[in-house]
Design a protein around this motif. Structure first.
Motif, PDB file in Angstrom:
ATOM      1  N   THR A  83       1.062  -0.910   0.049  1.00 37.18           N
ATOM      2  CA  THR A  83      -0.199   0.014   0.054  1.00 37.18           C
ATOM      3  C   THR A  83       0.848   1.099  -0.066  1.00 37.18           C
ATOM      4  O   THR A  83       1.953   1.343   0.670  1.00 37.18           O
ATOM      5  CB  THR A  83      -0.991   0.004   1.286  1.00 37.18           C
ATOM      6  N   VAL A  84       0.722   2.153  -0.884  1.00 31.77           N
ATOM      7  CA  VAL A  84       1.493   3.360  -1.029  1.00 31.77           C
ATOM      8  C   VAL A  84       0.813   4.627  -0.842  1.00 31.77           C
ATOM      9  O   VAL A  84      -0.631   4.785  -1.449  1.00 31.77           O
ATOM     10  CB  VAL A  84       2.507   3.365  -1.968  1.00 31.77           C
ATOM     11  N   PHE A  85       1.218   5.607  -0.284  1.00 33.70           N
ATOM     12  CA  PHE A  85       0.455   6.808   0.151  1.00 33.70           C
ATOM     13  C   PHE A  85       0.959   7.862  -0.955  1.00 33.70           C
ATOM     14  O   PHE A  85       2.104   8.498  -0.432  1.00 33.70           O
ATOM     15  CB  PHE A  85       0.337   7.355   1.337  1.00 33.70           C
ATOM     16  N   VAL A  86       0.710   8.104  -2.098  1.00 35.01           N
ATOM     17  CA  VAL A  86       1.169   8.670  -3.215  1.00 35.01           C
ATOM     18  C   VAL A  86       0.705  10.335  -3.113  1.00 35.01           C
ATOM     19  O   VAL A  86      -0.421  10.762  -2.828  1.00 35.01           O
ATOM     20  CB  VAL A  86       0.923   8.320  -4.577  1.00 35.01           C
ATOM     21  N   PRO A  87       1.668  11.501  -3.025  1.00 37.80           N
ATOM     22  CA  PRO A  87       1.120  12.683  -3.205  1.00 37.80           C
ATOM     23  C   PRO A  87       0.460  12.996  -4.514  1.00 37.80           C
ATOM     24  O   PRO A  87       0.886  12.430  -5.606  1.00 37.80           O
ATOM     25  CB  PRO A  87       2.476  13.400  -2.982  1.00 37.80           C
ATOM     26  N   ALA A  91       0.158  18.489  -4.668  1.00 35.09           N
ATOM     27  CA  ALA A  91       1.235  18.318  -3.539  1.00 35.09           C
ATOM     28  C   ALA A  91       2.735  18.111  -3.799  1.00 35.09           C
ATOM     29  O   ALA A  91       3.431  18.744  -3.265  1.00 35.09           O
ATOM     30  CB  ALA A  91       0.691  17.016  -2.666  1.00 35.09           C
ATOM     31  N   PHE A  92       3.036  17.222  -4.968  1.00 36.52           N
ATOM     32  CA  PHE A  92       4.159  17.196  -5.341  1.00 36.52           C
ATOM     33  C   PHE A  92       5.013  18.543  -5.737  1.00 36.52           C
ATOM     34  O   PHE A  92       5.923  18.812  -5.372  1.00 36.52           O
ATOM     35  CB  PHE A  92       4.412  16.445  -6.778  1.00 36.52           C
ATOM     36  N   GLU A  93       4.246  19.551  -6.434  1.00 38.74           N
ATOM     37  CA  GLU A  93       4.440  20.729  -6.884  1.00 38.74           C
ATOM     38  C   GLU A  93       4.772  21.736  -5.678  1.00 38.74           C
ATOM     39  O   GLU A  93       5.715  22.356  -5.331  1.00 38.74           O
ATOM     40  CB  GLU A  93       3.593  21.301  -7.940  1.00 38.74           C
ATOM     41  N   ARG A  94       3.697  21.461  -4.851  1.00 39.82           N
ATOM     42  CA  ARG A  94       3.578  22.673  -3.656  1.00 39.82           C
ATOM     43  C   ARG A  94       4.458  22.162  -2.435  1.00 39.82           C
ATOM     44  O   ARG A  94       5.388  23.237  -2.177  1.00 39.82           O
ATOM     45  CB  ARG A  94       2.298  22.331  -2.931  1.00 39.82           C
ATOM     46  N   ILE A  95       4.970  20.960  -2.409  1.00 39.88           N
ATOM     47  CA  ILE A  95       5.834  20.687  -1.080  1.00 39.88           C
ATOM     48  C   ILE A  95       7.083  20.224  -1.565  1.00 39.88           C
ATOM     49  O   ILE A  95       8.067  20.768  -0.932  1.00 39.88           O
ATOM     50  CB  ILE A  95       5.096  19.688  -0.217  1.00 39.88           C
ATOM     51  N   VAL A  96       7.472  19.664  -2.507  1.00 42.17           N
ATOM     52  CA  VAL A  96       8.689  19.120  -2.830  1.00 42.17           C
ATOM     53  C   VAL A  96       9.313  19.801  -4.242  1.00 42.17           C
ATOM     54  O   VAL A  96      10.233  19.202  -4.791  1.00 42.17           O
ATOM     55  CB  VAL A  96       8.947  17.675  -2.983  1.00 42.17           C
ATOM     56  N   GLN A  97       8.465  20.751  -4.846  1.00 43.29           N
ATOM     57  CA  GLN A  97       8.702  21.536  -6.041  1.00 43.29           C
ATOM     58  C   GLN A  97       9.054  20.587  -7.257  1.00 43.29           C
ATOM     59  O   GLN A  97       9.895  20.875  -7.988  1.00 43.29           O
ATOM     60  CB  GLN A  97      10.071  22.310  -5.843  1.00 43.29           C
ATOM     61  N   LEU A  98       8.177  19.571  -7.374  1.00 45.78           N
ATOM     62  CA  LEU A  98       8.226  18.779  -8.625  1.00 45.78           C
ATOM     63  C   LEU A  98       7.227  18.859  -9.484  1.00 45.78           C
ATOM     64  O   LEU A  98       5.973  18.753  -9.135  1.00 45.78           O
ATOM     65  CB  LEU A  98       8.432  17.076  -8.201  1.00 45.78           C
ATOM     66  N   ARG A  99       7.356  18.836 -10.814  1.00 46.50           N
ATOM     67  CA  ARG A  99       6.415  19.048 -11.700  1.00 46.50           C
ATOM     68  C   ARG A  99       6.753  18.032 -13.047  1.00 46.50           C
ATOM     69  O   ARG A  99       7.966  18.083 -13.448  1.00 46.50           O
ATOM     70  CB  ARG A  99       6.435  20.517 -12.294  1.00 46.50           C
ATOM     71  N   ASN A 164      -1.293  12.981   9.651  1.00 47.79           N
ATOM     72  CA  ASN A 164      -2.117  14.384   9.429  1.00 47.79           C
ATOM     73  C   ASN A 164      -2.049  14.804   7.929  1.00 47.79           C
ATOM     74  O   ASN A 164      -2.193  16.034   7.751  1.00 47.79           O
ATOM     75  CB  ASN A 164      -1.220  15.370  10.333  1.00 47.79           C
ATOM     76  N   VAL A 165      -1.738  13.878   7.106  1.00 46.20           N
ATOM     77  CA  VAL A 165      -1.948  14.311   5.644  1.00 46.20           C
ATOM     78  C   VAL A 165      -3.279  13.607   5.170  1.00 46.20           C
ATOM     79  O   VAL A 165      -3.692  12.417   5.340  1.00 46.20           O
ATOM     80  CB  VAL A 165      -0.767  13.687   4.561  1.00 46.20           C
ATOM     81  N   ARG A 166      -4.255  14.390   4.692  1.00 43.92           N
ATOM     82  CA  ARG A 166      -5.673  14.086   4.066  1.00 43.92           C
ATOM     83  C   ARG A 166      -5.598  13.315   2.623  1.00 43.92           C
ATOM     84  O   ARG A 166      -4.660  13.747   1.887  1.00 43.92           O
ATOM     85  CB  ARG A 166      -6.501  15.123   4.010  1.00 43.92           C
ATOM     86  N   SER A 167      -6.572  12.349   2.637  1.00 46.00           N
ATOM     87  CA  SER A 167      -6.706  11.819   1.177  1.00 46.00           C
ATOM     88  C   SER A 167      -7.359  12.497   0.321  1.00 46.00           C
ATOM     89  O   SER A 167      -8.237  13.319   0.623  1.00 46.00           O
ATOM     90  CB  SER A 167      -6.945  10.502   1.368  1.00 46.00           C
ATOM     91  N   GLU A 168      -7.203  12.522  -0.907  1.00 49.26           N
ATOM     92  CA  GLU A 168      -7.911  13.048  -2.178  1.00 49.26           C
ATOM     93  C   GLU A 168      -8.475  11.884  -2.734  1.00 49.26           C
ATOM     94  O   GLU A 168      -9.653  12.228  -3.260  1.00 49.26           O
ATOM     95  CB  GLU A 168      -6.958  13.825  -3.175  1.00 49.26           C
ATOM     96  N   ASP A 183      -3.140  14.511  -0.167  1.00 48.76           N
ATOM     97  CA  ASP A 183      -3.050  15.910  -0.267  1.00 48.76           C
ATOM     98  C   ASP A 183      -2.052  16.533   0.547  1.00 48.76           C
ATOM     99  O   ASP A 183      -1.989  17.294   1.245  1.00 48.76           O
ATOM    100  CB  ASP A 183      -4.464  16.740  -0.017  1.00 48.76           C
ATOM    101  N   GLY A 184      -0.679  16.064   0.191  1.00 46.79           N
ATOM    102  CA  GLY A 184       0.446  16.282   1.071  1.00 46.79           C
ATOM    103  C   GLY A 184       1.596  15.251   0.987  1.00 46.79           C
ATOM    104  O   GLY A 184       1.260  13.957  -0.071  1.00 46.79           O
ATOM    105  N   VAL A 185       2.653  15.492   1.473  1.00 47.49           N
ATOM    106  CA  VAL A 185       3.668  14.380   1.157  1.00 47.49           C
ATOM    107  C   VAL A 185       4.280  13.824   2.336  1.00 47.49           C
ATOM    108  O   VAL A 185       4.449  14.660   3.314  1.00 47.49           O
ATOM    109  CB  VAL A 185       5.044  15.159   0.737  1.00 47.49           C
TER     110      VAL A 185
END
Length: 201
Positions: A83-87, A91-99, A164-168, A183-185
């Motif tokens: 099971t994996v919790f994927v941003p 969230a990728f862009e906002r938190i770890v600056q990946l686009r 504390n990271v909510r699912s989308e 909705d977070g990393v």
């Protein structure tokens, strides 16, 4: 005369049986149709069949993973239970600056893959955890593949929350992997610091 009456009674009995049989067939067809078209509302916990039906229904929503999410999930073997919790893409862009359109360019791809594999270590657990198995308002914990502890629970509205990271989006199936889009990393404080800018608190 008796023979004729017996035949007449037998004929009328068969004529009255035909509509009943026809109605029974319609009833069975209707039940089959409803069981195939309605969502499974069974809350039988620990039932493999229940979560398999649940995650199969979510397959049409896989576009929520995005390119970075797909790449992250592809790092796991698809024939083993994970099971994996994927941003989410945001969230990728906002938190770890990946686009995806920039971070997957040839000159940046290696760095992006290194970041994704590190995030995978924090956010993947080596077992199936469909959202139906997470209790409401009660925290459960798991060790990720890197040993980082994940705390999962569901809010009163049914939203899955991990560290504390909510699912989308929940219960997307990729091979034997169950994916929850967040909705977070999810990462430890030390790794998180490497993405914080000087003007952040």
């Amino acid at each position: 005369m008796m023979e004729y009456q017996k035949k007449t009674r037998k004929g009328s009995y068969l004529r009255s049986l035909v509509p009943l049989l026809f109605m029974f067939i319609i009833f069975i067809c209707l039940l089959l149709f409803l069981s195939l078209s309605l969502p499974d509302v069974s809350l039988v916990k620990h039932s493999k069949e229940t979560y398999r039906r649940l995650v199969t229904r979510k397959n049409s929503m896989e576009e929520g993973l995005g390119e970075l999410g797909e790449l992250m999930v592809s790092m796991l073997p698809d024939d083993l239970p994970f099971t994996v919790f994927v941003p989410s893409e945001d969230a990728f862009e906002r938190i770890v600056q990946l686009r995806a359109n920039i971070s997957l360019d040839e000159d940046k791809r290696n760095n992006t893959v290194a970041i994704l594999s590190r995030l995978m270590g924090f956010s993947a657990i080596p077992q199936h955890l469909p959202s139906i198995m997470v209790p409401m308002l009660k925290e459960i914990s798991f060790d990720s593949v890197s040993g980082y502890t994940l705390y999962a629970w569901k809010a009163s509205n049914g939203t899955l929350i991990v560290n504390n990271v909510r699912s989308e989006q929940v219960d997307v199936r990729k091979g034997e992997t169950i994916v929850h889009v967040m909705d977070g990393v999810i990462m430890d404080a030390e790794f998180k610091q490497s993405f914080e800018t000087d003007d952040e608190d």
